[in-house]
Design a protein around this motif. Sequence first.
Motif, short mmCIF file in Angstrom:
data_model
loop_
_atom_site.label_atom_id
_atom_site.label_comp_id
_atom_site.label_asym_id
_atom_site.label_seq_id
_atom_site.Cartn_x
_atom_site.Cartn_y
_atom_site.Cartn_z
N GLU A 117 32.94 46.94 39.28
CA GLU A 117 34.11 46.33 38.66
C GLU A 117 34.86 45.56 39.75
O GLU A 117 35.07 46.07 40.84
CB GLU A 117 35.02 47.41 38.08
N GLU A 168 38.35 43.39 40.52
CA GLU A 168 39.71 43.07 40.10
C GLU A 168 40.08 41.67 40.61
O GLU A 168 39.97 41.39 41.79
CB GLU A 168 40.65 44.12 40.70
N ASP A 211 43.09 38.30 40.18
CA ASP A 211 44.50 38.13 39.83
C ASP A 211 44.68 37.59 38.41
O ASP A 211 45.80 37.52 37.92
CB ASP A 211 45.21 37.23 40.85
N LYS A 218 39.59 40.99 35.00
CA LYS A 218 38.58 41.85 35.61
C LYS A 218 37.19 41.33 35.30
O LYS A 218 36.93 40.79 34.23
CB LYS A 218 38.69 43.28 35.08
N TYR A 225 33.13 42.64 35.33
CA TYR A 225 32.25 43.80 35.35
C TYR A 225 30.83 43.30 35.56
O TYR A 225 30.39 42.35 34.90
CB TYR A 225 32.34 44.56 34.02
N ASP A 258 43.05 38.23 31.55
CA ASP A 258 44.39 38.68 31.16
C ASP A 258 44.99 37.86 30.03
O ASP A 258 44.73 36.65 29.91
CB ASP A 258 45.33 38.65 32.37
#
Length: 124
Positions: A5, A7, A9, A12, A14, A25
């Motif tokens: 995963e 991260e 900004d 996300k 995967y 987001d």
Amino acid sequence: MLTKEIELDFGKLYVHENILIAKLDEGILLNVQSNKRLLKLGAEIFKNKDYGYISHRVNSYAVDPMVYIDSAKTSSLKAIAVVSENEMTRKNAEGVEKKFYKDNNCFSVFRTLEEAVVWIKTRI
């Protein structure tokens, strides 16, 4: 099986075998600059091996269709899938975004992540 995963900004990523799955987001704009970061990560992770990309749209956000021009030039990116339960999101991806993805690679839209993963695997 999920292997990693990442991260970002703006969401996300995967890594699943030879597939990148993005959950971006709420409210962001996926623009050319953000997409270049995704393509660079794909190149680093898969090291010129063929892979697929799934945009798992659990959140609502905007996509600059120009992102598909760079994506289409990425020879190791063999397929793009958009997954959304929202009918309007699926229609927009199918009717607008797909028209900007012009090459021999594949672009398809699905209702479930499972359907998209099965389809991507047939294209890699």
